[in-house]
Scaffold this motif. Structure first.
Motif, PDB file in Angstrom:
ATOM      1  N   UNK A 216       0.826  -1.200   0.000  1.00  0.00           N
ATOM      2  CA  UNK A 216       0.000   0.000   0.000  1.00  0.00           C
ATOM      3  C   UNK A 216       0.865   1.257   0.000  1.00  0.00           C
ATOM      4  N   UNK A 217       0.230   2.391   0.189  1.00  0.00           N
ATOM      5  CA  UNK A 217       0.952   3.656   0.093  1.00  0.00           C
ATOM      6  C   UNK A 217       1.990   3.803   1.207  1.00  0.00           C
TER       7      UNK A 217
ATOM      8  N   UNK B 231       4.951   9.252   9.552  1.00  0.00           N
ATOM      9  CA  UNK B 231       4.828  10.299  10.571  1.00  0.00           C
ATOM     10  C   UNK B 231       5.242  11.669  10.050  1.00  0.00           C
ATOM     11  N   UNK B 232       5.939  11.718   8.910  1.00  0.00           N
ATOM     12  CA  UNK B 232       6.338  12.994   8.322  1.00  0.00           C
ATOM     13  C   UNK B 232       5.187  13.687   7.596  1.00  0.00           C
TER      14      UNK B 232
ATOM     15  N   UNK C 102      -1.272   4.778  10.319  1.00  0.00           N
ATOM     16  CA  UNK C 102       0.160   5.055  10.425  1.00  0.00           C
ATOM     17  C   UNK C 102       0.525   6.539  10.338  1.00  0.00           C
ATOM     18  N   UNK C 103      -0.408   7.380   9.910  1.00  0.00           N
ATOM     19  CA  UNK C 103      -0.107   8.804   9.705  1.00  0.00           C
ATOM     20  C   UNK C 103      -0.451   9.560  10.990  1.00  0.00           C
ATOM     21  N   UNK C 104       0.394   9.382  11.972  1.00  0.00           N
ATOM     22  CA  UNK C 104       0.096   9.832  13.334  1.00  0.00           C
ATOM     23  C   UNK C 104       0.124  11.338  13.514  1.00  0.00           C
TER      24      UNK C 104
ATOM     25  N   UNK D  10     -13.554   8.048  10.241  1.00  0.00           N
ATOM     26  CA  UNK D  10     -12.153   8.392  10.454  1.00  0.00           C
ATOM     27  C   UNK D  10     -11.719   7.956  11.844  1.00  0.00           C
ATOM     28  N   UNK D  11     -10.431   7.675  12.040  1.00  0.00           N
ATOM     29  CA  UNK D  11      -9.948   7.360  13.389  1.00  0.00           C
ATOM     30  C   UNK D  11     -10.292   8.491  14.355  1.00  0.00           C
TER      31      UNK D  11
END
Length: 317
Positions: A101-102, A114-115, A138-140, A169-170
């Motif tokens: 995946x991405x 995280x960036x 993963x995109x914290x 959404x989370x």
């Protein structure tokens, strides 16, 4: 350029440019009856494999953003998508098509999720359709940007609504809903070329989020300024095949757009952009031809490719 066309916003004296990379994030089978109005009579077995193309957008001071997240990995299918999608996933032959995946693509290119500071869900397309929202966990450190018309989909999303095809959404992720009528913290641009309205996301003319309604509520496009007088226009799911905007002789299918009349008006604007604005290169999310034409992350960004495309378009104009 046609005499009636509104010029695209020009470069400023100290213009900021974006670095834009294309990323492959899955694929699916799309029946032609879902793509073209003149193929409604075709059975679902008549169609083609199409890619999912997402984009990594890097601003020199605001950091990195993603335009769409693409699909979830194959091993996440059972738990990752709402049960209401099963029939659709079966028809579009999704299972097993996204082994990486991405997140995998970014990490292979040395970018930690995280960036990422912003995720633009085109549903604002990016949008809330299953093949665009990926796995945001993963995109914290990312803020999610959506069109305000997409909020109603989230207010009644799965799993709270077991029958919804849209995913919530989370809970720990902040969502910024853009209202084009009153964009508040964003500078409104009206018109932006052939489109009625847009917002200047960073306030420096480098990235415009463009109101592109019809496919789903809150559907967005993004105009990225990659070089002097040069845009790459990320049109999302305005249409699902290049023939719907270049030359535009085939109408988008009523089976694949929430508001078909509005969707066809938006597709006409994309035709105008392609015909009348040689300094804007259009890329739709599922364009199989672009998959063969463009460089992909972690290789070259799109600047050189776009400049070459624009030069060819200007010679033809």
């Amino acid at each position: 350029m046609a005499a009636t066309s509104t010029p695209l916003p020009p470069d400023t004296e100290n213009q900021t440019y974006l670095t834009v990379h294309a990323l492959l994030a899955g694929g699916l089978w799309l029946p032609y009856r879902e793509v073209f109005q003149d193929s409604l009579h075709e059975p679902p077995e008549v169609g083609s494999d199409i890619p999912f193309i997402a984009f990594l957008i890097t601003h020199p001071t605001h950091g990195r953003a993603l335009f769409d997240l693409g699909m979830r990995k194959a091993k996440q299918h059972a738990k990752g998508w709402p049960p209401a999608l099963k029939e659709t996933l079966d028809e579009f032959r999704v299972y097993g098509r996204c082994e990486e995946d991405i997140v995998d693509a970014l990490r292979k290119g040395g970018v930690d999720p995280a960036e990422i500071t912003k995720i633009i869900y085109r549903c604002v397309d990016t949008h809330l359709h299953w093949d665009h929202v990926g796995d945001p966990l993963p995109f914290t450190n990312a803020e999610i940007i959506l069109g305000s018309d997409g909020k109603v989909l989230l207010d009644d999303a799965w799993p709270s609504n077991p029958n919804s095809p849209f995913m919530a959404l989370p809970a720990n992720m902040h969502a910024d809903f853009i209202d084009f009528a009153e964009p508040k913290k964003y500078k409104r641009v009206a018109p932006w070329g052939p489109y009625e309205r847009a917002v200047d996301l960073f306030g420096d003319g480098s990235l415009y989020l463009v109101d592109s309604p019809g496919h789903v509520p809150g559907h967005l496009a993004a105009a990225t300024r990659v070089a002097p007088d040069s845009f790459v226009f990320l049109a999302g799911d305005t249409c699902h095949n290049r023939l719907c905007y270049a030359p535009g002789g085939r109408l988008v299918s009523e089976l694949n757009h929430a508001d078909i009349e509005t969707a066809r008006k938006t597709a006409k604007r994309l035709v105008e952009l392609d015909v009348c604005y040689p300094n804007a290169v259009v890329v739709i999310t599922h364009d199989s031809l672009r998959k063969e034409e463009m460089p992909f992350f972690p290789d070259s960004d799109l600047r050189g490719w776009a400049e070459n495309e624009i030069e060819k378009r200007r010679r033809r104009a």
